[in-house]
Design a protein around this motif. Sequence first.
Motif, mmCIF file in Angstrom:
data_model
loop_
_atom_site.group_PDB
_atom_site.id
_atom_site.type_symbol
_atom_site.label_atom_id
_atom_site.label_comp_id
_atom_site.label_asym_id
_atom_site.label_seq_id
_atom_site.Cartn_x
_atom_site.Cartn_y
_atom_site.Cartn_z
ATOM 1 N N ALA A 263 -8.409 4.381 -0.456
ATOM 2 C CA ALA A 263 -8.143 5.442 0.513
ATOM 3 C C ALA A 263 -7.904 6.763 -0.189
ATOM 4 C CB ALA A 263 -6.928 5.084 1.377
ATOM 5 N N HIS B 176 -8.437 -2.117 -0.887
ATOM 6 C CA HIS B 176 -8.175 -1.071 0.098
ATOM 7 C C HIS B 176 -8.177 0.261 -0.645
ATOM 8 C CE1 HIS B 176 -5.641 1.442 2.758
ATOM 9 N NE2 HIS B 176 -6.050 0.662 3.744
ATOM 10 N N THR C 46 0.854 -1.181 0.000
ATOM 11 C CA THR C 46 0.000 0.000 0.000
ATOM 12 C C THR C 46 0.896 1.239 0.000
ATOM 13 O OG1 THR C 46 -0.107 -0.010 2.425
ATOM 14 C CG2 THR C 46 -1.865 -1.160 1.248
ATOM 15 N N HIS D 34 -7.411 10.892 6.677
ATOM 16 C CA HIS D 34 -7.450 9.644 5.920
ATOM 17 C C HIS D 34 -8.901 9.169 5.843
ATOM 18 C CE1 HIS D 34 -3.045 8.935 6.765
ATOM 19 N NE2 HIS D 34 -3.367 9.634 7.835
ATOM 20 N N ARG E 35 -12.335 -0.529 3.222
ATOM 21 C CA ARG E 35 -11.690 -1.837 3.085
ATOM 22 C C ARG E 35 -12.769 -2.876 2.811
ATOM 23 N NH1 ARG E 35 -7.406 -1.749 6.955
ATOM 24 N NH2 ARG E 35 -9.058 -1.644 8.499
ATOM 25 N N ARG F 195 -6.109 10.572 1.077
ATOM 26 C CA ARG F 195 -5.380 11.219 2.169
ATOM 27 C C ARG F 195 -5.145 12.675 1.801
ATOM 28 N NH1 ARG F 195 -1.129 8.113 2.385
ATOM 29 N NH2 ARG F 195 0.264 9.436 1.164
ATOM 30 N N ILE G 13 -10.703 5.738 4.534
ATOM 31 C CA ILE G 13 -10.341 4.386 4.103
ATOM 32 C C ILE G 13 -11.589 3.534 3.987
ATOM 33 C CG2 ILE G 13 -9.026 2.314 4.702
ATOM 34 C CD1 ILE G 13 -7.193 4.150 6.367
ATOM 35 N N ASN H 217 -2.452 -3.975 6.463
ATOM 36 C CA ASN H 217 -3.649 -3.149 6.512
ATOM 37 C C ASN H 217 -4.515 -3.304 5.266
ATOM 38 O OD1 ASN H 217 -1.581 -1.900 5.086
ATOM 39 N ND2 ASN H 217 -2.210 0.166 5.635
#
Length: 906
Positions: A313, A311, A119, A281, A285, A315, A283, A137
């Motif tokens: 995300a 995943h 990631t 962040h 999942r 940011r 996220i 993660n």
Amino acid sequence: MKKFYIKPLVAAIALTAAGQGYAQEASAENTLEEVVVTGFRGSLQSSLNTKRDSVGVVDAIYAEDIADFPDNNLAESLQRIPGVAISRAGGEGQQITVRGLGPDYTRIRINGMESMSSTGGTDAIGGNNRGRGFDFNTFSSDLFSNLIVSKTNSAEIEEGSLGATVDLKTARPMELDDFVLSVGGNLNYNDKSEKVDPKIAVMVSKQFSDTFGALLSVSYADRNITDEGNSTVRWATYPDVGSYRGITDPTLSPELARLEETEEDRRLFHPRIPRYDSYTHEITRTGVAATFQWLPTDATDIVLDVLYSKHDATRNEIFMQGIGNSTADYDDYNFTDYEIDGQTIVYAAISNANAQVENRFDELTTEFQQVTLSATHEFTDRLRMNVLLGNSSSEFSNPVQTTIIARANGVGMTWDYRGDSADTLLTWGEDAYDESSYTLSGIRQRPQGTNNEFTNLTADLEFDFNDSVTLKAGVTSKSFKFDTYQSRYATNEGAKGLTIAGNMYEYDSGLGDGRAWLVPDLDKFIDAGILSNSGDFALSPRTNDIYAVEEDTTSLFTQVDFNTQLGEMPLSGNFGFRFFSTDQASTGWFENSEGNDVQEWVEHSYDDILPALNLRLEPMEDVVFRFSVSEGITRGGLSSLRADQGVSVNGSSYTITGGNPFLEPTKATSYDAGIELYITDTSAMSMTVFKKEIGSHIQRLRDQKTPAELGIPASEVAAQCENAAQNPESCNVNAVFDRSVPLNGPGGDLHGFEWQLQGDFGAFGDAWANVGYIANYTYVKTELAYLNEFGAVDVVANLQNLSEVTKSATLYYENDVFSARIALVDRSDYLTDPRGRDSNNQHGTYGTSNVDFSSSYQFNDNLKFNFDISNLTNQGDDQWVDREDLRLSYYHETGTQVSLGAQYKF
């Protein structure tokens, strides 16, 4: 064989009442009635059984344990195993270190097959993962039924790990009841982001007949994290300061003379970019695990596993910062006040300091897919076969990484690092809050990504010579492919004709003195076309960050498992050898005969034989001795293997720099010896001592080679020789060049011990039988010589990521309807750069102590409610530079998370 007994008093004193059920000494004639244990105790019993029955040193976590802890992902589950420490990204676990050996030294297998997932993190943790370390993660804990950590090697375990081999396994439908349905949901609240996030997990398993079953698990979770603090982007020394209270001549001002200390070993350090950081962040999942299990005969088991995880995300990183990384700026600064501690300017007021604000936005996606088909078949009662075929891929994409930078000159600032990291105070002058003070100074767009793929075929046979001896032999063919890329603007990363006027907004982070910052409005710049990949915003590949590595490995093993008696003592174990041969190819960019840069492959091959021995002895019942010795390897870091061997000719100086596609693996001999005492099904104590003789340690060193030996094209060398006006008869591809690349430098010894204790307080009476505890402590130490490029010892220090002490403790209560436990996980300080940069002696991270609470209430046979709290103490990520002055590098907090949920099982 003699039986080992513990009397109540001894159990209470020596094991803090671990001896549940030993209020009276049992006799040889006692008959024990089998009791089925479920819940958290059931998971502890399964974990202990796995540890006890294994020949090597193994620790495990089973499904009830994972599901009942408030873990965001698998890394946070694994940190409760002795010797396992985790590093975090955005407030949750990302990678693991086992017995002091970092992520690159550990292999991860999913359903029996080696896999890799990467990631993207913040710059403070290295950004895009281009290494061999597995990013946990990517996955939710809900998809897996057990995690097993093998800390010793055996011949049947594939090569590639010096730290541990971690097996992640999904559930099997034919091992469950005929029909199982589990639906769970949680609402998670973080006190820093002040948002409520959902998490849902569904698992359904059905046996359609006595021979066929299917299982499907689906998990979904959102997470919003506010990740804030302050940082300095290291510390630097500059010999000159503009003035002190308007005085420019240091002979007229002792204060200015002190600031401008000219002796090399006396120069003062100041923060390069003192700033506040505010990260957000978001996220999502998503995970799916499907298993189809077919038992066509009593002797055959065929399993198809499909695993998918995504995943997603975003940011957003916003910075309010001062400028100290530019000599030109610093030379003009007027200090009005300062304070020095050691060689560090811990406090300074600068009347005309320049300020800068940044707004950075990233979109990040990791998509992981794995399909494995495995089969076991018993030809006879004595001959068995195991086969596995699988493919896994991890695709990380960071298509948007854009940053807008605005600058305000002469607005003034102060920094104050005199207190704890969390108490840092930065302030700016009034003009820093006036839009007219700012000009647009930079626009960046740096899309990038990393892909990993494994393809495995494994087949082995087991033959029982008799009840005591089994011969195993097998072959594995494994292919690994890695590539990474990045692009940047083809032209400079300046303002590109745009302006900041009218394109800023107020951002209230709450950091510092509480005033809202003025920040570039990213949306307006996107509307202006900065992501269009055209005109001034056209992207161009960045060859320094575009490379690939491929490894094709064939390995063979033979192993003898035995189970016999040494006198009256049961003795079991295994010994064997694994031979492997790896064909490696990596890419680099070279100039062809037409003067164009082209990507070419450089090939390398290596092989080795790795022996392993594991012994397990029971000198008396419920006491186990273990001893293991083996050789293992870890392959070189992927960035170190790239073939970007730059050739430089300057007069008589011929040099080669870059990566090293001929880098050999790191090899070590490992020793383990341990004793384990099993008191009850859920109570035990163990102690293991271990040592690793590490044969080499990869460092950037110097040697001499010809370009021809390294596969560097003759056209590349000829072009450099021609540009330097060198005689082609002496300057050519066969000339000897000084090379500065990653090489296998001297190694060193790593040693330590692990201690583990678990049990309950039943020895103090039945009322205490439901109260239990788990504790472990690991100590690791190593000293490696880090050499400078000329081969002289530069510093002697620990390995990167090695915490000398890791420990955890859990106190729990469980009865038929209610369960609660509180857990502490602690790791000591560790180095992130054993040498350091900018004249700072080493970089590191302070130790962490994470406290989590978990509880559940079983409303009826089907419905359970849970209430969990993670990171109770709001543990921060606190990083430093320089071993002597421990200057603040980075300090962030992500808050405490509270979770309320329910689970229905049918």
